[in-house]
Write an enzyme that holds these catalytic residues in place. Sequence first.
Site, PDB file in Angstrom:
ATOM      1  CG  ASP A  80      -1.918   0.997   1.371  1.00 35.18           C
ATOM      2  OD1 ASP A  80      -2.502   1.330   0.328  1.00 35.18           O
ATOM      3  OD2 ASP A  80      -2.177   1.472   2.496  1.00 35.18           O
ATOM      4  CG  HIS A  81      -0.291   4.857   0.176  1.00 35.33           C
ATOM      5  ND1 HIS A  81      -0.717   5.880  -0.637  1.00 35.33           N
ATOM      6  CD2 HIS A  81      -1.380   4.455   0.869  1.00 35.33           C
ATOM      7  CE1 HIS A  81      -2.006   6.096  -0.424  1.00 35.33           C
ATOM      8  NE2 HIS A  81      -2.445   5.235   0.474  1.00 35.33           N
ATOM      9  N   GLY A 168      -7.406   8.273   7.776  1.00 33.31           N
ATOM     10  CA  GLY A 168      -7.578   8.420   9.217  1.00 33.31           C
ATOM     11  C   GLY A 168      -8.399   9.624   9.642  1.00 33.31           C
ATOM     12  CB  ALA A 195     -13.009   3.689   3.179  1.00 31.99           C
ATOM     13  CB  SER A 196     -11.482   4.623   8.679  1.00 28.81           C
ATOM     14  OG  SER A 196     -10.807   3.420   8.442  1.00 28.81           O
ATOM     15  CG  ASN A 217      -4.438   0.879   8.220  1.00 24.88           C
ATOM     16  OD1 ASN A 217      -4.543   0.113   9.177  1.00 24.88           O
ATOM     17  ND2 ASN A 217      -3.264   1.265   7.765  1.00 24.88           N
ATOM     18  CB  THR A 218      -8.169   4.785  10.603  1.00 24.91           C
ATOM     19  OG1 THR A 218      -7.097   5.371   9.859  1.00 24.91           O
ATOM     20  CG2 THR A 218      -8.335   5.533  11.904  1.00 24.91           C
TER      21      THR A 218
HETATM   22  P1  13P Z   1      -8.089   4.788   6.597  1.00 24.64           P
HETATM   23  O1  13P Z   1      -6.885   4.711   7.506  1.00 24.64           O
HETATM   24  O2  13P Z   1      -8.750   6.114   6.664  1.00 24.64           O
HETATM   25  O3  13P Z   1      -9.014   3.664   6.806  1.00 24.64           O
HETATM   26  O4  13P Z   1      -7.504   4.663   5.115  1.00 24.64           O
HETATM   27  C1  13P Z   1      -6.762   3.522   4.777  1.00 24.64           C
HETATM   28  C2  13P Z   1      -6.141   3.609   3.445  1.00 24.64           C
HETATM   29  O5  13P Z   1      -6.637   4.270   2.564  1.00 24.64           O
HETATM   30  C3  13P Z   1      -4.920   2.832   3.215  1.00 24.64           C
HETATM   31  O6  13P Z   1      -4.375   3.052   1.964  1.00 24.64           O
END
Ligand code: 13P
Length: 269
Positions: A80-81, A168, A195-196, A217-218
């Site tokens: 990711d990234h 986040g 999306a959190s 993720n968050t």
């Molecule tokens: P969040 O941490 O807002 O859920 O985003 C996660 C994300 O986009 C990881 O690439």
Amino acid sequence: MSSLDYYFKRAVKEKWAIPQFNFSNLETLKAIIGAAKDLRSPVIIGTSEGESRFLGMEQAVSLVRNFRDQFNLSLFLNLDHGKSFDYCKLAVDKGYDTCHFDGSGQEFNENIAITKKVVKYAKSKKIPVEGEIEGIGSDTLTDPEKAAFFCRETGVERLAINIGTSHGGEGQIQLSHLAKIKEKVGSLPLVLHGASGVSDEEVKGAIKSGIAKINVNTALRKAFKDGLKEVFGEKEEEIVPYKYMSKVVERIKGVVEEKIKLFGSFDRM
Ligand code: 13P
């Protein structure tokens, strides 16, 4: 196991989204796997550069392969990234199933040049690549024309776009803007990051308007911390990790299940 491409084609056509959940420890991964197994959902497992450094790329690859083989699940490990060609190459070489090169911090033409290089290398190993223009959370929304040009030039398999969310943080999805990007980009899968912090209604709208992969993720990190607080609030003296961690796993699994249901990816395996 069917390929990631197979699931993306279906997600685009049938209007649901493949979830990506990030992890950097076994407990979070166990929770994700448990939910994927119970709900028969294909799942992308993500590690950021930081998460992959903490865990070890080799360990991430072995863990995901092991769960995939044991339970016959459709799991795909994604970097990711990834911020450089070298780090993306490393992930591909170590056995990641897909990678995301995030060149949004680069000048547009430089982003195209490095993304092309990543795609060329990854394609030689049959690994699909996610590109990105306009950083998630930045003030500039992804320009529809630029997005289409970027995809044509680079050959990426999917594109992360900025439509108002942030990692986040709170955000508001600009659905009409998403529709314009979708119109220009066509059937190429679009990816929603951050999306959190958006409402369920907005997420549903985004899926209807063309989002085919959603990263979370968050929400998992918060569930982890809240789970720990809860167990130590009740039993401060507990020292057996597998006892207090099972509560944490349960809590994260609950969040993962909610997201899988919201994204419509259950029973798609
Ligand atoms: P969040 O941490 O807002 O859920 O985003 C996660 C994300 O986009 C990881 O690439």
